[in-house]
Design a protein around this motif. Structure first.
Motif, PDB file in Angstrom:
ATOM      1  N   GLU A   1       0.815  -1.222   0.000  1.00 35.09           N
ATOM      2  CA  GLU A   1       0.000   0.000   0.000  1.00 35.09           C
ATOM      3  C   GLU A   1       0.841   1.260   0.000  1.00 35.09           C
ATOM      4  OE1 GLU A   1      -3.188   0.100   2.794  1.00 35.09           O
ATOM      5  OE2 GLU A   1      -3.684  -1.988   2.448  1.00 35.09           O
ATOM      6  N   GLU A   2       2.088   1.192   0.506  1.00 37.67           N
ATOM      7  CA  GLU A   2       2.901   2.403   0.572  1.00 37.67           C
ATOM      8  C   GLU A   2       3.404   2.837  -0.803  1.00 37.67           C
ATOM      9  OE1 GLU A   2       5.998  -0.850   1.768  1.00 37.67           O
ATOM     10  OE2 GLU A   2       4.232  -0.208   2.808  1.00 37.67           O
ATOM     11  N   ALA A   3       3.264   1.985  -1.797  1.00 37.64           N
ATOM     12  CA  ALA A   3       3.697   2.364  -3.144  1.00 37.64           C
ATOM     13  C   ALA A   3       2.698   3.361  -3.713  1.00 37.64           C
ATOM     14  CB  ALA A   3       3.801   1.136  -4.039  1.00 37.64           C
ATOM     15  N   SER A   4       3.110   4.620  -3.808  1.00 36.37           N
ATOM     16  CA  SER A   4       2.198   5.652  -4.291  1.00 36.37           C
ATOM     17  C   SER A   4       2.355   5.891  -5.784  1.00 36.37           C
ATOM     18  CB  SER A   4       2.429   6.956  -3.527  1.00 36.37           C
ATOM     19  OG  SER A   4       3.767   7.390  -3.725  1.00 36.37           O
ATOM     20  N   GLU A   5       3.457   5.445  -6.362  1.00 36.17           N
ATOM     21  CA  GLU A   5       3.685   5.660  -7.779  1.00 36.17           C
ATOM     22  C   GLU A   5       3.768   4.329  -8.500  1.00 36.17           C
ATOM     23  OE1 GLU A   5       7.023   8.129  -8.586  1.00 36.17           O
ATOM     24  OE2 GLU A   5       6.554   9.509  -6.970  1.00 36.17           O
ATOM     25  N   LEU A   6       3.360   4.335  -9.731  1.00 34.01           N
ATOM     26  CA  LEU A   6       3.467   3.156 -10.570  1.00 34.01           C
ATOM     27  C   LEU A   6       4.886   3.092 -11.112  1.00 34.01           C
ATOM     28  CD1 LEU A   6       2.159   0.772 -12.060  1.00 34.01           C
ATOM     29  CD2 LEU A   6       1.573   2.368 -13.877  1.00 34.01           C
ATOM     30  N   VAL A   7       5.522   1.954 -10.933  1.00 37.09           N
ATOM     31  CA  VAL A   7       6.890   1.781 -11.409  1.00 37.09           C
ATOM     32  C   VAL A   7       6.860   0.843 -12.594  1.00 37.09           C
ATOM     33  CG1 VAL A   7       9.195   0.983 -10.816  1.00 37.09           C
ATOM     34  CG2 VAL A   7       7.796   2.127  -9.099  1.00 37.09           C
ATOM     35  N   ILE A   8       7.462   1.271 -13.693  1.00 40.52           N
ATOM     36  CA  ILE A   8       7.538   0.456 -14.898  1.00 40.52           C
ATOM     37  C   ILE A   8       8.993   0.090 -15.119  1.00 40.52           C
ATOM     38  CG2 ILE A   8       7.177   0.375 -17.383  1.00 40.52           C
ATOM     39  CD1 ILE A   8       4.909   2.406 -16.972  1.00 40.52           C
ATOM     40  N   HIS A   9       9.266  -1.204 -15.180  1.00 43.39           N
ATOM     41  CA  HIS A   9      10.616  -1.690 -15.430  1.00 43.39           C
ATOM     42  C   HIS A   9      10.733  -2.018 -16.910  1.00 43.39           C
ATOM     43  CE1 HIS A   9      11.636  -2.035 -11.183  1.00 43.39           C
ATOM     44  NE2 HIS A   9      10.388  -2.447 -11.021  1.00 43.39           N
ATOM     45  N   VAL A  10      11.655  -1.358 -17.598  1.00 46.92           N
ATOM     46  CA  VAL A  10      11.880  -1.613 -19.016  1.00 46.92           C
ATOM     47  C   VAL A  10      12.899  -2.726 -19.127  1.00 46.92           C
ATOM     48  CG1 VAL A  10      12.670  -0.637 -21.195  1.00 46.92           C
ATOM     49  CG2 VAL A  10      11.348   0.754 -19.597  1.00 46.92           C
ATOM     50  N   ILE A  11      12.494  -3.837 -19.714  1.00 45.19           N
ATOM     51  CA  ILE A  11      13.368  -4.995 -19.830  1.00 45.19           C
ATOM     52  C   ILE A  11      14.192  -4.918 -21.099  1.00 45.19           C
ATOM     53  CG2 ILE A  11      13.414  -7.498 -20.039  1.00 45.19           C
ATOM     54  CD1 ILE A  11      10.887  -7.507 -18.313  1.00 45.19           C
ATOM     55  N   GLY A  12      13.577  -4.533 -22.181  1.00 43.01           N
ATOM     56  CA  GLY A  12      14.280  -4.426 -23.454  1.00 43.01           C
ATOM     57  C   GLY A  12      14.325  -2.973 -23.872  1.00 43.01           C
ATOM     58  N   GLY A  13      14.958  -2.706 -24.957  1.00 45.05           N
ATOM     59  CA  GLY A  13      15.031  -1.331 -25.417  1.00 45.05           C
ATOM     60  C   GLY A  13      14.901  -1.276 -26.919  1.00 45.05           C
ATOM     61  N   PHE A  14      15.093  -0.100 -27.469  1.00 46.02           N
ATOM     62  CA  PHE A  14      15.035   0.103 -28.905  1.00 46.02           C
ATOM     63  C   PHE A  14      16.452   0.267 -29.431  1.00 46.02           C
ATOM     64  CE2 PHE A  14      10.567   0.544 -29.301  1.00 46.02           C
ATOM     65  CZ  PHE A  14      10.129   1.158 -28.124  1.00 46.02           C
ATOM     66  N   ALA A  15      16.623  -0.115 -30.667  1.00 46.93           N
ATOM     67  CA  ALA A  15      17.893   0.143 -31.327  1.00 46.93           C
ATOM     68  C   ALA A  15      17.975   1.633 -31.619  1.00 46.93           C
ATOM     69  CB  ALA A  15      17.992  -0.671 -32.612  1.00 46.93           C
ATOM     70  N   ASP A  16      19.190   2.170 -31.707  1.00 45.35           N
ATOM     71  CA  ASP A  16      19.364   3.597 -31.980  1.00 45.35           C
ATOM     72  C   ASP A  16      18.667   4.013 -33.263  1.00 45.35           C
ATOM     73  OD1 ASP A  16      22.748   3.647 -30.686  1.00 45.35           O
ATOM     74  OD2 ASP A  16      20.826   3.894 -29.679  1.00 45.35           O
ATOM     75  N   THR A  17      18.617   3.135 -34.257  1.00 48.12           N
ATOM     76  CA  THR A  17      17.969   3.481 -35.524  1.00 48.12           C
ATOM     77  C   THR A  17      16.467   3.624 -35.343  1.00 48.12           C
ATOM     78  OG1 THR A  17      17.816   1.151 -36.108  1.00 48.12           O
ATOM     79  CG2 THR A  17      19.730   2.358 -36.920  1.00 48.12           C
ATOM     80  N   ASP A  18      15.872   2.852 -34.431  1.00 46.62           N
ATOM     81  CA  ASP A  18      14.429   2.962 -34.187  1.00 46.62           C
ATOM     82  C   ASP A  18      14.082   4.310 -33.570  1.00 46.62           C
ATOM     83  OD1 ASP A  18      14.061   0.434 -35.157  1.00 46.62           O
ATOM     84  OD2 ASP A  18      14.045  -0.522 -33.189  1.00 46.62           O
TER      85      ASP A  18
END
Length: 112
Positions: A83-100
Protein backbone atom coordinates in the motif's frame (compact mmCIF):
# COMPACT_ATOMS: atom_id res chain seq x y z
CA UNK A 1 38.04 -25.23 20.70
CA UNK A 2 34.32 -25.14 19.97
CA UNK A 3 32.47 -27.75 17.92
CA UNK A 4 32.51 -25.54 14.83
CA UNK A 5 36.27 -25.06 14.92
CA UNK A 6 38.54 -27.89 13.99
CA UNK A 7 41.84 -28.46 12.26
CA UNK A 8 40.24 -30.65 9.57
CA UNK A 9 39.12 -28.36 6.75
CA UNK A 10 36.68 -29.58 4.09
CA UNK A 11 38.12 -30.13 0.63
CA UNK A 12 38.02 -26.66 -0.91
CA UNK A 13 39.77 -24.96 -3.79
CA UNK A 14 41.80 -21.73 -3.58
CA UNK A 15 38.58 -19.66 -3.83
CA UNK A 16 36.99 -21.51 -0.92
CA UNK A 17 34.51 -23.44 -3.10
CA UNK A 18 33.87 -27.10 -2.33
CA UNK A 19 35.65 -29.57 -4.57
CA UNK A 20 33.69 -32.34 -6.34
CA UNK A 21 32.85 -35.32 -4.17
CA UNK A 22 34.03 -38.88 -4.59
CA UNK A 23 33.45 -40.62 -7.92
CA UNK A 24 31.35 -43.24 -6.16
CA UNK A 25 28.56 -40.76 -5.48
CA UNK A 26 25.36 -41.41 -7.43
CA UNK A 27 23.88 -39.03 -9.98
CA UNK A 28 21.17 -37.84 -7.60
CA UNK A 29 17.60 -37.09 -8.56
CA UNK A 30 17.17 -36.07 -12.21
CA UNK A 31 16.66 -32.36 -12.82
CA UNK A 32 12.98 -31.42 -12.97
CA UNK A 33 11.75 -34.58 -11.26
CA UNK A 34 9.25 -34.12 -8.46
CA UNK A 35 9.35 -35.34 -4.88
CA UNK A 36 7.44 -38.59 -4.42
CA UNK A 37 5.52 -37.64 -1.26
CA UNK A 38 4.09 -34.32 -2.53
CA UNK A 39 3.08 -36.05 -5.77
CA UNK A 40 1.26 -38.74 -3.76
CA UNK A 41 -0.50 -36.13 -1.62
CA UNK A 42 -1.47 -34.09 -4.68
CA UNK A 43 -2.84 -37.17 -6.44
CA UNK A 44 -4.82 -38.07 -3.30
CA UNK A 45 -6.30 -34.58 -3.02
CA UNK A 46 -7.26 -34.59 -6.69
CA UNK A 47 -8.98 -37.97 -6.28
CA UNK A 48 -10.84 -36.75 -3.17
CA UNK A 49 -11.92 -33.62 -5.06
CA UNK A 50 -13.42 -35.76 -7.84
CA UNK A 51 -15.14 -38.10 -5.37
CA UNK A 52 -16.66 -35.15 -3.49
CA UNK A 53 -18.24 -33.81 -6.67
CA UNK A 54 -15.62 -31.56 -8.30
CA UNK A 55 -16.86 -28.08 -9.16
CA UNK A 56 -20.31 -28.76 -7.67
CA UNK A 57 -18.61 -29.56 -4.36
CA UNK A 58 -16.68 -26.28 -4.50
CA UNK A 59 -19.92 -24.38 -5.11
CA UNK A 60 -21.54 -26.09 -2.09
CA UNK A 61 -18.42 -25.34 -0.03
CA UNK A 62 -18.64 -21.66 -1.00
CA UNK A 63 -22.31 -21.54 0.02
CA UNK A 64 -22.05 -23.55 3.25
CA UNK A 65 -18.52 -22.65 4.44
CA UNK A 66 -17.60 -19.27 2.95
CA UNK A 67 -14.55 -18.87 5.24
CA UNK A 68 -13.03 -22.15 4.05
CA UNK A 69 -13.79 -21.30 0.44
CA UNK A 70 -12.27 -17.83 0.82
CA UNK A 71 -9.15 -19.42 2.30
CA UNK A 72 -8.77 -21.66 -0.74
CA UNK A 73 -9.38 -18.75 -3.08
CA UNK A 74 -6.84 -16.55 -1.26
CA UNK A 75 -4.13 -19.13 -1.93
CA UNK A 76 -4.75 -18.87 -5.67
CA UNK A 77 -4.68 -15.06 -5.93
CA UNK A 78 -1.36 -13.24 -6.40
CA UNK A 79 -0.16 -11.16 -3.45
CA UNK A 80 -1.41 -7.59 -3.31
CA UNK A 81 0.94 -4.71 -4.08
CA UNK A 82 2.25 -2.90 -0.99
CA UNK A 83 0.00 0.00 0.00
CA UNK A 84 2.90 2.40 0.57
CA UNK A 85 3.70 2.36 -3.14
CA UNK A 86 2.20 5.65 -4.29
CA UNK A 87 3.68 5.66 -7.78
CA UNK A 88 3.47 3.16 -10.57
CA UNK A 89 6.89 1.78 -11.41
CA UNK A 90 7.54 0.46 -14.90
CA UNK A 91 10.62 -1.69 -15.43
CA UNK A 92 11.88 -1.61 -19.02
CA UNK A 93 13.37 -4.99 -19.83
CA UNK A 94 14.28 -4.43 -23.45
CA UNK A 95 15.03 -1.33 -25.42
CA UNK A 96 15.04 0.10 -28.91
CA UNK A 97 17.89 0.14 -31.33
CA UNK A 98 19.36 3.60 -31.98
CA UNK A 99 17.97 3.48 -35.52
CA UNK A 100 14.43 2.96 -34.19
CA UNK A 101 14.68 6.12 -32.08
CA UNK A 102 16.13 8.23 -34.89
CA UNK A 103 13.30 7.46 -37.33
CA UNK A 104 9.94 9.09 -36.47
CA UNK A 105 6.82 6.95 -37.04
CA UNK A 106 5.14 7.22 -40.45
CA UNK A 107 7.98 9.35 -41.79
CA UNK A 108 6.84 12.44 -39.86
CA UNK A 109 9.53 15.08 -39.71
CA UNK A 110 11.74 13.26 -42.22
CA UNK A 111 14.00 15.41 -44.36
CA UNK A 112 12.99 15.66 -48.03
Amino acid sequence: MTDKQSDAKPNRDSKGLFLPGPASAGPGRPQGSRNAIPMTVKDGLLEAYHQLGGVAWLVRLGQEEPKAFAGLLARLLPPAAPEEASELVIHVIGGFADTDLATPPDGEGAAD
